[in-house]
Design a protein around this motif. Sequence first.
Motif, PDB file in Angstrom:
ATOM      1  N   MET A   1      41.413  32.312  34.781  1.00 51.97           N
ATOM      2  CA  MET A   1      40.529  32.617  33.864  1.00 51.97           C
ATOM      3  C   MET A   1      41.156  33.814  33.097  1.00 51.97           C
ATOM      4  O   MET A   1      41.452  34.809  33.723  1.00 51.97           O
ATOM      5  CB  MET A   1      39.244  33.101  34.578  1.00 51.97           C
ATOM      6  CG  MET A   1      38.169  33.382  33.655  1.00 51.97           C
ATOM      7  SD  MET A   1      36.793  33.814  34.619  1.00 51.97           S
ATOM      8  CE  MET A   1      36.140  32.543  35.581  1.00 51.97           C
ATOM      9  N   ASN A   2      41.305  33.733  31.760  1.00 51.90           N
ATOM     10  CA  ASN A   2      41.824  34.950  31.076  1.00 51.90           C
ATOM     11  C   ASN A   2      40.442  35.799  30.391  1.00 51.90           C
ATOM     12  O   ASN A   2      39.432  35.630  30.895  1.00 51.90           O
ATOM     13  CB  ASN A   2      42.558  34.154  29.765  1.00 51.90           C
ATOM     14  CG  ASN A   2      41.517  33.443  28.775  1.00 51.90           C
ATOM     15  OD1 ASN A   2      40.422  33.874  28.590  1.00 51.90           O
ATOM     16  ND2 ASN A   2      42.046  32.381  28.031  1.00 51.90           N
ATOM     17  N   LYS A   3      40.962  36.990  29.925  1.00 52.24           N
ATOM     18  CA  LYS A   3      39.936  37.891  29.804  1.00 52.24           C
ATOM     19  C   LYS A   3      38.869  37.812  28.820  1.00 52.24           C
ATOM     20  O   LYS A   3      37.623  37.922  28.922  1.00 52.24           O
ATOM     21  CB  LYS A   3      40.828  39.156  29.009  1.00 52.24           C
ATOM     22  CG  LYS A   3      41.602  39.994  29.996  1.00 52.24           C
ATOM     23  CD  LYS A   3      42.274  41.333  29.297  1.00 52.24           C
ATOM     24  CE  LYS A   3      43.213  41.884  30.262  1.00 52.24           C
ATOM     25  NZ  LYS A   3      43.874  43.149  29.652  1.00 52.24           N
ATOM     26  N   ASN A   4      39.083  36.623  27.805  1.00 50.42           N
ATOM     27  CA  ASN A   4      38.279  36.135  26.929  1.00 50.42           C
ATOM     28  C   ASN A   4      36.939  35.389  27.519  1.00 50.42           C
ATOM     29  O   ASN A   4      35.982  35.486  27.254  1.00 50.42           O
ATOM     30  CB  ASN A   4      38.840  35.493  25.614  1.00 50.42           C
ATOM     31  CG  ASN A   4      39.664  36.397  24.796  1.00 50.42           C
ATOM     32  OD1 ASN A   4      39.332  37.354  24.681  1.00 50.42           O
ATOM     33  ND2 ASN A   4      40.567  35.626  24.227  1.00 50.42           N
TER      34      ASN A   4
ATOM     35  N   LYS B   1      40.935  40.686  38.918  1.00 47.77           N
ATOM     36  CA  LYS B   1      41.002  40.571  37.577  1.00 47.77           C
ATOM     37  C   LYS B   1      39.825  40.608  36.877  1.00 47.77           C
ATOM     38  O   LYS B   1      39.522  41.264  35.803  1.00 47.77           O
ATOM     39  CB  LYS B   1      41.878  39.493  37.057  1.00 47.77           C
ATOM     40  CG  LYS B   1      42.310  39.786  35.598  1.00 47.77           C
ATOM     41  CD  LYS B   1      42.912  38.428  35.107  1.00 47.77           C
ATOM     42  CE  LYS B   1      42.582  37.027  35.445  1.00 47.77           C
ATOM     43  NZ  LYS B   1      43.388  35.915  34.787  1.00 47.77           N
ATOM     44  N   ILE B   2      38.784  39.732  37.380  1.00 49.10           N
ATOM     45  CA  ILE B   2      37.552  39.731  37.336  1.00 49.10           C
ATOM     46  C   ILE B   2      36.590  40.880  37.338  1.00 49.10           C
ATOM     47  O   ILE B   2      35.955  41.127  36.286  1.00 49.10           O
ATOM     48  CB  ILE B   2      36.877  38.371  37.841  1.00 49.10           C
ATOM     49  CG1 ILE B   2      37.443  37.115  37.472  1.00 49.10           C
ATOM     50  CG2 ILE B   2      35.449  38.384  37.317  1.00 49.10           C
ATOM     51  CD1 ILE B   2      37.079  35.966  38.209  1.00 49.10           C
ATOM     52  N   ILE B   3      37.090  41.630  38.463  1.00 50.46           N
ATOM     53  CA  ILE B   3      36.201  42.918  38.796  1.00 50.46           C
ATOM     54  C   ILE B   3      36.658  44.069  37.880  1.00 50.46           C
ATOM     55  O   ILE B   3      35.778  44.741  37.327  1.00 50.46           O
ATOM     56  CB  ILE B   3      36.314  43.189  40.325  1.00 50.46           C
ATOM     57  CG1 ILE B   3      35.705  42.062  40.983  1.00 50.46           C
ATOM     58  CG2 ILE B   3      35.897  44.324  40.498  1.00 50.46           C
ATOM     59  CD1 ILE B   3      35.906  42.322  42.560  1.00 50.46           C
ATOM     60  N   THR B   4      37.872  43.870  37.485  1.00 51.67           N
ATOM     61  CA  THR B   4      38.394  44.843  36.717  1.00 51.67           C
ATOM     62  C   THR B   4      37.781  44.775  35.312  1.00 51.67           C
ATOM     63  O   THR B   4      37.361  45.953  34.684  1.00 51.67           O
ATOM     64  CB  THR B   4      40.085  44.712  36.443  1.00 51.67           C
ATOM     65  OG1 THR B   4      40.604  44.858  37.926  1.00 51.67           O
ATOM     66  CG2 THR B   4      40.715  45.789  35.496  1.00 51.67           C
ATOM     67  N   GLU B   5      37.667  43.723  34.844  1.00 47.88           N
ATOM     68  CA  GLU B   5      36.915  43.386  33.524  1.00 47.88           C
ATOM     69  C   GLU B   5      35.519  43.843  33.758  1.00 47.88           C
ATOM     70  O   GLU B   5      34.884  44.364  32.729  1.00 47.88           O
ATOM     71  CB  GLU B   5      36.981  41.935  33.002  1.00 47.88           C
ATOM     72  CG  GLU B   5      38.458  41.560  32.570  1.00 47.88           C
ATOM     73  CD  GLU B   5      38.962  42.508  31.481  1.00 47.88           C
ATOM     74  OE1 GLU B   5      38.203  42.774  30.665  1.00 47.88           O
ATOM     75  OE2 GLU B   5      40.168  42.968  31.685  1.00 47.88           O
ATOM     76  N   PHE B   6      34.787  43.542  34.847  1.00 44.21           N
ATOM     77  CA  PHE B   6      33.481  43.680  35.093  1.00 44.21           C
ATOM     78  C   PHE B   6      33.182  45.217  34.892  1.00 44.21           C
ATOM     79  O   PHE B   6      32.237  45.624  34.488  1.00 44.21           O
ATOM     80  CB  PHE B   6      33.259  43.177  36.343  1.00 44.21           C
ATOM     81  CG  PHE B   6      31.541  42.891  36.709  1.00 44.21           C
ATOM     82  CD1 PHE B   6      30.551  43.851  36.783  1.00 44.21           C
ATOM     83  CD2 PHE B   6      31.202  41.679  36.688  1.00 44.21           C
ATOM     84  CE1 PHE B   6      29.368  43.761  36.959  1.00 44.21           C
ATOM     85  CE2 PHE B   6      29.853  41.198  37.090  1.00 44.21           C
ATOM     86  CZ  PHE B   6      28.966  42.286  37.060  1.00 44.21           C
TER      87      PHE B   6
END
Length: 221
Positions: A1-4, A101-106
């Motif tokens: 899963m990428n950032k977008n 990575k998801i939590i960082t974006e979160f």
Amino acid sequence: MNKNEIKKIFLSNTDEKLSIYLEILLSKCKDIARESNVIAIFMLILILLFYLTDFSKLESLQVGPVEINDVNSIKIFIPLVFAFLVFRYIIISAHKAELHKIITEFSSEYFDYENSIPVDELHMDDFTRSILPFSIYGEISKLAHKGKSKFGCFGAFLIFPISAISFIPFVLEYFWIKEFVLQFETLNFYQKSSIVLSIWIIIISIYYFIHTMIISVNENK
């Protein structure tokens, strides 16, 4: 899963749903951290057990509720169990990295947090680290981050041996399997099967690790 793709999740869901999602992510991180510790302990036990079998005086061994009467007979099966643990550890580590990575974006989108010190994909910001389960490696990795101090390069040099530890299981597995491959003709069917399966699992582990790294690099471009 990428950032977008991650950002689309935030934009297409309500705060209530995102809160539930964050709770699930953190719960999974705790479970993975717990399992990682258990796997590491079992790997250490197997390493100790493998080399204990070299002592001829050792006729039996008690591991918790399990008593092993013939230690030498199980030595050849240790690489197989160890290989499976390595494979399992690599898989959950890759999954943990995805969750992080998801939590960082979160933390960036949901909490509107912007780190004052630029971080790269290998280093986590302090806010995200504060909501994740405690990790010794995560704390030590701060020493290698140049943005934290003027001694970032020196810190990276100091923790390099710790990073190299991750290759030790593969090195051990190589020497263990090599020992039995040299005796392959003298082994019975079950012993040969154990060695072949060990090699197969290790190859899958290495391929999975490389494949996951390539995907991660492509997603972060």
